[in-house]
Design an enzyme around this catalytic site. Structure first.
Site, PDB file in Angstrom:
ATOM      1  N   GLU A 439       0.816  -1.220   0.000  1.00  0.00           N
ATOM      2  CA  GLU A 439       0.000   0.000   0.000  1.00  0.00           C
ATOM      3  C   GLU A 439       0.850   1.270   0.000  1.00  0.00           C
ATOM      4  O   GLU A 439       0.428   2.313   0.493  1.00  0.00           O
ATOM      5  CB  GLU A 439      -0.981   0.029   1.191  1.00  0.00           C
ATOM      6  CG  GLU A 439      -1.782  -1.223   1.383  1.00  0.00           C
ATOM      7  CD  GLU A 439      -2.528  -1.674   0.131  1.00  0.00           C
ATOM      8  OE1 GLU A 439      -2.700  -0.864  -0.795  1.00  0.00           O
ATOM      9  OE2 GLU A 439      -2.939  -2.848   0.087  1.00  0.00           O
ATOM     10  N   GLY A 440       2.039   1.182  -0.557  1.00  0.00           N
ATOM     11  CA  GLY A 440       2.912   2.346  -0.660  1.00  0.00           C
ATOM     12  C   GLY A 440       4.022   2.287   0.363  1.00  0.00           C
ATOM     13  O   GLY A 440       3.782   2.301   1.566  1.00  0.00           O
TER      14      GLY A 440
END
Length: 598
Positions: A439-440
């Site tokens: 998610e980053g």
């Protein structure tokens, strides 16, 4: 391996006193979030996670998932636990009542999510992704798709995924190649391969709703040409019943360092003529819509760091109280439990204070989102949303980095036994290692904080945060209590370091991109450090007020003040170092050539 006991006392304190659940419960739609309701939910969630999910944590780690001819089997007990999870209503706790959810505030739901993550992180990934998919559908799906899919997803009967990454397109989605071909009936045929898809295939639900990024034939290049599609594993008939298998296949699952119970899938779309998909929202705005899901997921992953830190702390504390070795350095008593040794106490306090600081920041952000959603004043709602968006990279980046460091400390407290898998201490560290990546990555969160959040209004939202921190420091300094005064002075000094670093970033962001990008993670670490001190400072003020008024549990209040004091002395003191690193920019690397790495 120690049992998991949900820290309800601290959760309730943070929800009520820092995130203001009582105030949120007065907003339209949240009236059912009464104190009695909150108590009942937390108690039942603690029972379910402690008795059902926690015992399966080691099972999932040991057994993992199995792939055979496209089908994925989850570890023993997973299906039964998921069924019980859904039947108890946990999946839809904060979802719309119009589609079967309970409609409770996020700040209450997030405590339940933390318990699930602490008890069994690999299990928690599935409902986390489903919640994000629900948010995306509520934002951009047609009324027909919402009627077909939403209630089933809120109930947990169907689960959701997000399909971004491709072999050649990781963080750079401009390289995405998956394609969507429009059909005469209004659907699309989806073709392409996606990797690292958590719960892309599993045996816990009868259908899986994939949200897939792909390009239309006439799409512009780069990220501006990406659209979002709903692609079910099983097609849905007009009456809502399951239909034929869609052209979606899991071709393999990954062998990983951690979260073994969570299947990480390689997904193939359209190998038999094209997977049927439905366009969500407007064409070429898919990345914008996916970020809705991603922000939900980033909050959830930051919470995972908190949850793993809490679980590691509980186990380390239990072990330190049982393990006897050495003499007490103060009393000289022989063969004492190791929690009496100063360095062990220091590590335990590092674990405890950092977990509580990040928990408070996360819950506070969830409260902002609740007010942004249900508040009555449009200007205040806009302000709360900007503040929440500003803090999300701090929650995700700071919470996950904290989780890795705290779970590592848990192994250290166990000594040699922490390196032995049977104690379970190593699993928390192994599971935590993915959280700073999916998610980053932390670097992406840092860049998001600077370029998407700080620079979008030239620091106006940051200034609101800074003013809030200074107000907390001033209240601490005004106290008659020397402990609170010391916390206030350290918080004020740390806040000034964050302000100075922010001024450097704002003045260099356009002219010195290399320097700012080099300093970005250090800037995020500084923000995380100060926000944690701010939250614990607010907590100390409330705890002191409770003591003065004779309210609550005195032991808990005294511990809150002591924890804030430790954090201020041991962790807030690092703020100046982070500020100096930020101001150095890329000075130490900009003249380095490639030959250094040969």
């Amino acid at each position: 391996m120690s049992d998991y006991r949900a820290p309800i006392e601290d959760m309730r304190f943070v929800m009520d006193e820092l995130a203001d659940l009582p105030g949120i419960a007065r907003l339209p739609g949240f009236e059912e979030a009464t104190p009695d309701m909150a108590d009942a939910i937390l108690e039942e969630a603690a029972k379910f996670t402690g008795e059902v999910l926690a015992p399966l944590n080691a099972v999932g780690d040991r057994e993992g998932c199995r792939w055979q001819e496209g089908a994925v089997s989850t570890p023993p007990g997973w299906k039964e636990a998921y069924r019980q999870y859904c039947e108890s209503g946990w999946n839809g706790i904060a979802c719309s009542p119009a589609y079967g959810g309970q409609g409770l505030p996020n700040v209450l739901a997030i405590a339940v999510k933390e318990m699930v993550c602490s008890a069994n992180l690999a299990f928690s990934v599935c409902p986390l992704l489903t919640t994000g998919a629900i948010e995306a559908l509520m934002t951009c799906a047609s009324s027909e798709l919402i009627e077909t899919y939403l209630a089933k997803m809120i109930s947990g009967e169907w689960t959701g995924t997000m399909n971004l990454t491709e072999p050649q397109a990781g963080s750079d989605l401009a390289l995405l190649r998956s394609r969507a071909e429009p059909q005469a009936d209004g659907t699309y045929r989806i073709f392409g391969q996606k990797i690292f898809i958590s719960y892309g295939e599993h045996d816990m639900a009868e259908n899986i709703v994939h949200l897939v990024l792909a390009r239309l034939p006439d799409a512009p290049p780069g990220v501006r040409g990406i659209s979002l599609f709903l692609v079910p594993k099983v097609l849905v008939n007009a009456d809502g019943s399951p239909g034929m298998q869609n052209d979606v296949a899991c071709v393999s699952i990954e062998h990983k360092l951690g979260i073994h119970g969570s299947p990480t899938c390689v997904m193939a779309f359209g190998e038999q003529g094209g997977a049927v998909g439905h366009l969500l929202g407007m064409a070429n705005r898919g990345l914008e819509y996916m970020f809705i899901m991603m922000n939900e997921a980033r909050m959830g992953v930051g919470l995972q760091g908190v949850a793993l830190g809490e679980r590691a702390y509980q186990q380390a504390l239990a072990y330190a109280r049982e393990r006897k070795q050495g003499r007490d350095a103060v009393t000289g008593e022989a063969l004492v439990s190791i929690d009496k040794h100063p360095d062990i106490r220091r590590m335990l306090m590092l674990m405890k204070s950092r977990v509580e600081a990040c928990r408070a920041t996360t819950y506070y952000t969830a409260g902002l989102l609740d007010r942004a959603h249900a508040g009555m004043d449009p200007e205040q709602k806009k302000r709360d949303l900007l503040l929440a968006e500003f803090l999300i990279p701090v929650v995700k980046g700071g919470g996950t980095e904290m989780g890795i460091e705290v779970t590592s400390l848990g192994i250290q407290i166990h000594g040699g036994m922490g390196f032995i898998e049977e104690t379970g201490a190593a699993q928390y560290w192994r599971d935590s290692r993915i959280t700073t990546i999916y998610e980053g990555t932390t670097g992406i969160q840092a860049n998001d904080l600077i370029y998407r959040k700080l620079m979008r209004d030239q620091g106006a939202t940051a200034k609101i945060v800074f003013d809030e921190v200074r107000a907390t420091a001033a209240a601490l300094l005004d106290s008659a209590c020397p402990e609170l005064q010391a916390i206030g002075q350290r918080l004020l000094t740390a806040q000034q370091a964050w302000c100075d670093a922010t001024e450097w970033v704002l003045s260099n962001a356009k002219s010195n991109a290399s320097g700012v990008l080099t300093a970005a993670v250090s800037y995020l670490n500084l923000a995380t450090t100060v926000c944690g001190g701010w939250m614990l400072g607010k907590a100390a003020l409330v705890a002191a007020s409770h003591l003065d008024k004779g309210e609550g549990a005195p032991r808990f209040s005294r511990n809150k003040i002591a924890t804030a004091g430790f954090y201020a002395e041991q962790i807030l003191a690092q703020a100046h170092a982070w500020e100096r690193i930020v101001a150095a920019g890329d000075a130490s690397i900009k003249h380095i050539g490639d030959e250094l790495f040969e």
